[in-house]
Scaffold this motif. Structure first.
Motif, short mmCIF file in Angstrom:
data_model
loop_
_atom_site.label_atom_id
_atom_site.label_comp_id
_atom_site.label_asym_id
_atom_site.label_seq_id
_atom_site.Cartn_x
_atom_site.Cartn_y
_atom_site.Cartn_z
N UNK A 56 0.84 -1.21 0.00
CA UNK A 56 0.00 0.00 0.00
C UNK A 56 0.87 1.25 0.00
N UNK A 57 1.91 1.23 0.82
CA UNK A 57 2.80 2.39 0.87
C UNK A 57 3.52 2.60 -0.46
N UNK A 58 4.05 1.50 -1.00
CA UNK A 58 4.80 1.62 -2.25
C UNK A 58 3.92 2.09 -3.39
N UNK A 59 2.68 1.60 -3.43
CA UNK A 59 1.78 1.95 -4.54
C UNK A 59 0.99 3.21 -4.25
N UNK A 60 1.13 3.73 -3.03
CA UNK A 60 0.36 4.92 -2.63
C UNK A 60 -1.12 4.71 -2.92
N UNK A 61 -1.62 3.56 -2.54
CA UNK A 61 -3.02 3.22 -2.81
C UNK A 61 -3.51 2.32 -1.70
N UNK A 62 -4.82 2.34 -1.48
CA UNK A 62 -5.38 1.48 -0.45
C UNK A 62 -5.79 0.15 -1.04
N UNK A 63 -5.60 -0.90 -0.28
CA UNK A 63 -6.09 -2.20 -0.66
C UNK A 63 -7.61 -2.18 -0.66
N UNK A 64 -8.19 -2.88 -1.65
CA UNK A 64 -9.66 -2.90 -1.70
C UNK A 64 -10.22 -4.00 -0.79
N UNK A 65 -9.34 -4.82 -0.23
CA UNK A 65 -9.77 -5.94 0.61
C UNK A 65 -10.88 -6.76 -0.04
N UNK A 66 -10.70 -7.03 -1.32
CA UNK A 66 -11.68 -7.83 -2.06
C UNK A 66 -11.33 -9.30 -1.90
N UNK A 67 -12.32 -10.06 -1.50
CA UNK A 67 -12.07 -11.46 -1.17
C UNK A 67 -12.07 -12.34 -2.40
N UNK A 68 -11.16 -13.28 -2.43
CA UNK A 68 -11.21 -14.38 -3.40
C UNK A 68 -11.13 -13.97 -4.85
N UNK A 69 -10.38 -12.93 -5.15
CA UNK A 69 -10.28 -12.47 -6.53
C UNK A 69 -9.36 -13.31 -7.40
N UNK A 70 -8.34 -13.91 -6.79
CA UNK A 70 -7.23 -14.34 -7.64
C UNK A 70 -7.54 -15.55 -8.51
N UNK A 71 -8.53 -16.33 -8.18
CA UNK A 71 -8.92 -17.40 -9.11
C UNK A 71 -10.36 -17.23 -9.58
N UNK A 72 -10.82 -15.99 -9.61
CA UNK A 72 -12.22 -15.80 -9.99
C UNK A 72 -12.36 -15.69 -11.50
N UNK A 73 -13.57 -15.87 -11.94
CA UNK A 73 -13.91 -15.85 -13.35
C UNK A 73 -13.72 -14.46 -13.96
N UNK A 74 -13.70 -13.45 -13.09
CA UNK A 74 -13.58 -12.07 -13.57
C UNK A 74 -12.15 -11.58 -13.62
N UNK A 75 -11.22 -12.50 -13.34
CA UNK A 75 -9.83 -12.10 -13.26
C UNK A 75 -9.28 -11.76 -14.63
#
Lengths: 271, 271
Positions: A98-117
């Motif tokens: 978050x610090x390096x990207x100067x952005x907040x995490x969206x805390x979105x669950x279970x994205x990494x193997x989702x159909x919308x990836x």
């Protein structure tokens, strides 16, 4: 004396398993009892899991290792109360990112193997269907569409590799078995000649090939060491004559074969 | 404005990608350019990679993110000189794990996707062959051997799920397509009745099914929304009547479908 290891996630658990297993592989002398718990996505499940970790701790007489890719802070907070050695992946890396990207995490669950990836999911499923439709030289008329055509002796590993390339990377891979009929003139089979730039060859130690073939057709000419030696030798000669890039699959898993083919051919990984 | 991300490994890079992508998925508004570099296993390759990272840093005007699962300390030391934001997975977790386990890391390279990983590799390849041989109801005489039999309408996701279950988990999964002929009496097809405890049903939204079928056979009765609605309704009625556990695959990837089936059926993950 075994040590229990939990891989826990609010999604499929695949990332926690991959990371955890690659770390555990460094401790070859210790026997681990692996437990994966996916979809830990609410307070109730998190509390049940804490009980389970604590139970394993009492039974083993030492605290379990817990590899955790849970996104939500409140769920992670519950898990952290358990009597385990926590390898908290999001807790460790998300703040610095978050610090390096100067952005907040969206805390979105279970994205990494989702159909919308990244919209790549359909491409992967199409590639699986392509691999099935163009398996074992069944159809050659779709070779124009292929990203890659794997060739090699029967049972040299073509089909599982094509399927893995499709599922993991969305690569459309056809395969063509090189048979004795193809080997008469030590040239690339005619149907492949106009697709030369897509061809990658597999080879395998004849002894290993004979073992694999014997599982399929025991005690046949097809499975004999003599036949396997003959085919492998002829095929490798043809690869060299025709300057087809190739690799020996004997010591490698489908993941490793696929990765080496991707590197060798310069095909792009989808995700 | 894009940000370059490197996934680097001395093995296949699959773990670095899985971990990196699950963290990056938390930053939905940032556009990442992903580069995977597997088999960084000697000094020369490590130095070439440092140059590549530094080049990306100059071109992007900001330092790339580097997700690194390299095992060897000397190679990691070279990489750490690059102008990148390092997410050093082994560097972060290996020391604390060594302390917790009271054991030294063997620093063995590329173990986690190797053929020697726990002797489970052959089981996975056998499962792939089983899935191919028992696809689409082609043969039902091997159902005794199956760990699982997936049933559902044509194109509801059975085949890719069976292949994924085989490749990832070594699960022997057959599949049987439920056709109109099977639905006359709203009962489980006869060939399945003696395997009731292995059966898991898939269903899918009729609208999505029609889209998928239209790619295969455009403008046919088979692909019509009317036909898809009819089949799905009849099949779900049959599942409920027969108390077959089932799930709707519409919103899920093969990874998610497979994981949910594993949880629901209690099948054990191989790795």
């Amino acid at each position: 004396m075994k040590r229990t290891v939990f891989f826990i996630s609010d999604g499929t658990g695949l990332t926690a398993e991959a990371l955890g297993n690659s770390l555990l592989a460094q401790f070859e002398k210790i026997e681990f009892e692996r437990v994966t718990v996916p979809y830990v996505d609410d307070q109730e499940r998190a509390e049940a899991l804490v009980d389970r970790i604590n139970k394993a701790s009492r039974e083993d007489g030492m605290r379990p290792l817990v590899f955790d890719t849970i996104v939500k802070k409140d769920i992670r907070a519950i898990i952290s109360e358990a009597d385990g050695f926590m390898v908290d992946i999001f807790g460790t890396f998300l703040d610095p990112l978050e610090q390096e990207l100067q952005a907040s995490s969206s805390y979105t669950v279970g994205k990494s193997h989702s159909i919308n990836n990244e919209g790549n999911y359909e491409k992967r499923i199409h590639a699986v269907n392509f691999a099935l439709d163009n398996d074992d030289g069944a159809r050659t008329r779709h070779y124009d569409e292929a990203d890659l055509i794997l060739v090699g002796a029967s049972r040299s590993g073509k089909t599982p590799t094509c399927l893995y390339l499709a599922l993991q990377y969305g690569v459309k891979a056809a395969n063509y078995p090189i048979t004795e009929d193809d080997l008469d003139d030590q040239q690339l089979p005619e149907v492949l000649r106009s697709h030369r730039e897509k061809i990658f060859g597999l080879t395998i130690d004849p002894e290993r090939l004979a073992v694999i073939r014997n599982e399929r057709r025991p005690n046949s000419r097809y499975s004999s060491i003599k036949q396997c030696m003959h085919e492998v030798e002829e095929i490798e000669t043809m690869y060299r004559r025709e300057r087809i890039p190739f690799m020996n699959t004997t010591a490698y898993s489908v993941e490793e074969i696929s990765t080496r083919i991707m590197v060798s051919t310069g095909l792009k990984r989808l995700r």
